[in-house]
Design a protein around this motif. Structure first.
Motif, PDB file in Angstrom:
ATOM      1  N   ASP A 140      -8.461   2.545 -14.962  1.00 56.69           N
ATOM      2  CA  ASP A 140      -8.229   3.294 -13.732  1.00 56.69           C
ATOM      3  C   ASP A 140      -8.197   4.788 -14.017  1.00 56.69           C
ATOM      4  N   SER A 207     -14.386  -5.425  -1.683  1.00 54.06           N
ATOM      5  CA  SER A 207     -13.028  -4.883  -1.731  1.00 54.06           C
ATOM      6  C   SER A 207     -12.963  -3.530  -1.014  1.00 54.06           C
ATOM      7  N   ARG A 232      -2.584  -6.083  -3.109  1.00 55.41           N
ATOM      8  CA  ARG A 232      -2.615  -5.099  -4.202  1.00 55.41           C
ATOM      9  C   ARG A 232      -3.736  -5.418  -5.195  1.00 55.41           C
ATOM     10  N   ASP A 233      -3.815  -6.665  -5.637  1.00 55.42           N
ATOM     11  CA  ASP A 233      -4.809  -7.017  -6.646  1.00 55.42           C
ATOM     12  C   ASP A 233      -6.224  -7.041  -6.062  1.00 55.42           C
ATOM     13  N   THR A 235      -7.466  -5.317  -3.698  1.00 57.28           N
ATOM     14  CA  THR A 235      -8.006  -3.988  -3.356  1.00 57.28           C
ATOM     15  C   THR A 235      -7.950  -2.996  -4.507  1.00 57.28           C
ATOM     16  N   ARG A 236      -7.447  -3.398  -5.673  1.00 56.60           N
ATOM     17  CA  ARG A 236      -7.312  -2.411  -6.748  1.00 56.60           C
ATOM     18  C   ARG A 236      -8.627  -1.682  -7.026  1.00 56.60           C
TER      19      ARG A 236
ATOM     20  N   ASP B 233      -8.875  -9.237 -11.129  1.00 58.00           N
ATOM     21  CA  ASP B 233      -7.915  -8.888 -10.084  1.00 58.00           C
ATOM     22  C   ASP B 233      -8.418  -9.291  -8.701  1.00 58.00           C
ATOM     23  N   ARG B 293      -6.696   3.459  -0.475  1.00 55.65           N
ATOM     24  CA  ARG B 293      -6.113   2.576  -1.497  1.00 55.65           C
ATOM     25  C   ARG B 293      -5.188   3.340  -2.435  1.00 55.65           C
ATOM     26  N   LYS B 294      -5.618   4.547  -2.812  1.00 51.13           N
ATOM     27  CA  LYS B 294      -4.777   5.347  -3.725  1.00 51.13           C
ATOM     28  C   LYS B 294      -3.471   5.723  -3.045  1.00 51.13           C
ATOM     29  N   GLY B 297      -1.183   2.779  -2.976  1.00 51.77           N
ATOM     30  CA  GLY B 297      -0.629   2.529  -4.307  1.00 51.77           C
ATOM     31  C   GLY B 297       0.527   3.464  -4.636  1.00 51.77           C
TER      32      GLY B 297
END
Lengths: 300, 300
Positions: A140, A207, A232-233, A235-236, B233, B293-294, B297
């Motif tokens: 990431d 995603s 969460r997983d 869309t990571r 994921d 998404r960020k 998070g």
């Protein structure tokens, strides 16, 4: 014996006087550092557009000198092009006429068919010096500060050699990646692009498109507040770089379209099962998916 | 002060003589254990179809006695129905005529509109004793052995009260979940189902359908061998229980169909962007997805 000793010993012994890395971020920086730690290179030149980033790479000891693309072309014995796929053609155009006849080039782009086409057009007959590659490693994080000499440890690196490549040059590229601790595999560029459309590019597309739809829905505030670990997983990957993924989708257009065109009728068919409350139909594919995913997880 | 002390103190003090859990797995077992640890219950009865599983729950101290559904109906002051959504109606049919007039029932099903409809049909006027709920907590593990009194700590529990419910009964259900450490929210059943279709059921559908397609493709062996962390994921949720997800998709049919019907044209539109190499168009939605998404998070 430290891990770095193991790396140096496990690969065949080799030494390259001048290595250049075009694009010194996570991928290029990690490659350079692993080779330097293994004692395989005399000097690493770093090339890039962002001066601050190059200076950071120099401070971190990922590279030994900041160089222009032209200097890298003239001086290098080995060049890793770790730029976005969309600029590889232009990089090759500059490098091509300046290359030593014994120099070897490889790349780290996530798609191969289009990249090879671009390289062929830019390099002409010198395309024999270009061995296309794709290290399957990411994070990431990005940039030189994220570089890690162990990034490729036990990870796959795919090479998609050209008919023009010499066995010796191919061996040298293999050796470099093996010295980083990677498992090197060879497949055709077409197969590579089809497989990565399936396991990487298409999931990213789903995603990101899903995340886009959620973000613009009326109830996105409440929805995002209640989203849990599944969300969460799932869309990571949607948090990834828009520029990089735009380039990948376009560069791997044909394989992406195939994935989408196979998915649409499956959506239609399973939508119908939901509409009809077809418990048996839904269970059949949900079970196959569940079994396949669990089996995959056990083998990892 | 231990975490369990904190749990007991942070919720208002209350005591329920007899609590029954119908379906003593991860969800029901964790609820029972948290209440027992907090000293909030006199006796927990466990009801279920799987005798071995009930005996395990007894050994683990999640329940104090194995009971029939009829016994639970007659003796309980509070009943948590933590069965699959598809059997809730039948469970309520048995419980209804036996219930004490002061008994309170709640459930843990992932969908609410259909569950309420089933409960209403089975319970008749006694539906006023049923306060529908949904704890947003899960795990890859299941069964009584996975039960954890801290499972609900700092997690959301949604209640979707009925017009017939009394304020006192609603307060009691809130207190129970708060005693488990959960954050209790109230929304309408329709809103609940719409939101969870968006953030949970539809992502599961996409992930599982994708996994199904990969598993039946010609090159699935090589593809699965090269799949990396993004794939891992994205597909994690696809490993979930086929029975549970089949029931959820059917039970939340209307909201699922809305999600699918909104996604299809977005697929068509973005497919066209890929076909046209529309870099600007692709970048726009990829960037919105990445930013959203960020941001999500960061707030988690």
């Amino acid at each position: 014996m430290s891990v770095n000793d193991t790396l140096a010993v496990s690969a065949n012994s080799f030494f390259i006087p001048v290595v250049s890395v075009v694009g010194v971020g996570l991928i290029g920086g990690s490659f350079a550092k692993a080779l330097k730690n293994g004692g395989h290179v005399g000097c690493v030149l770093g090339v890039g557009r962002d001066q601050a980033s190059l200076e950071r790479a120099l401070q971190l000891g990922l590279i030994d000198r900041i160089a222009t693309l032209e200097e890298a072309g003239r001086e290098s014995d080995f060049i890793l092009i770790s730029t976005p796929a969309s600029v590889l053609g232009r990089v090759c155009e500059t490098l091509g006429p300046l290359l030593k006849s014994t120099a070897i080039m490889t790349d780290a782009c996530s798609t191969k068919v289009q990249v090879i086409q671009d390289a062929r057009q830019s390099l002409g007959v010198r395309v024999n010096q270009f061995i296309p590659g794709h290290p399957i490693a990411g994070s990431d994080e990005s940039g030189p500060a994220a570089a890690d000499p162990l990034l490729y440890w036990n990870r796959n690196v795919i090479l998609t050699p050209l008919p023009e490549n010499s066995t010796n040059d191919l061996k040298q590229v293999r050796q470099c990646w093996q010295a980083c601790g990677a498992l090197v595999r060879e497949i055709s560029a077409i197969e590579h692009d089809r497989i990565f459309a399936t396991v990487s590019h298409f999931p990213h597309y789903l995603s990101a498109l899903y995340m886009y739809m959620v973000s613009r829905s009326d109830s996105s505030g409440m929805a995002l507040a209640l989203a849990g670990t599944g969300f969460r997983d799932f869309t990571r990957i949607a948090g990834g770089s828009p520029e990089m993924w735009r380039d990948i989708f376009i560069s791997n257009r044909q394989a992406m379209l195939k994935e989408i065109d196979a998915f649409m009728p499956a959506l239609e068919e399973t939508r119908q099962m939901i509409e009809n409350s077809d418990a048996q139909g839904l269970h059949a594919w949900l079970e196959q998916a569940s079994v396949a995913r669990k089996k995959w997880g056990e083998n990892k």
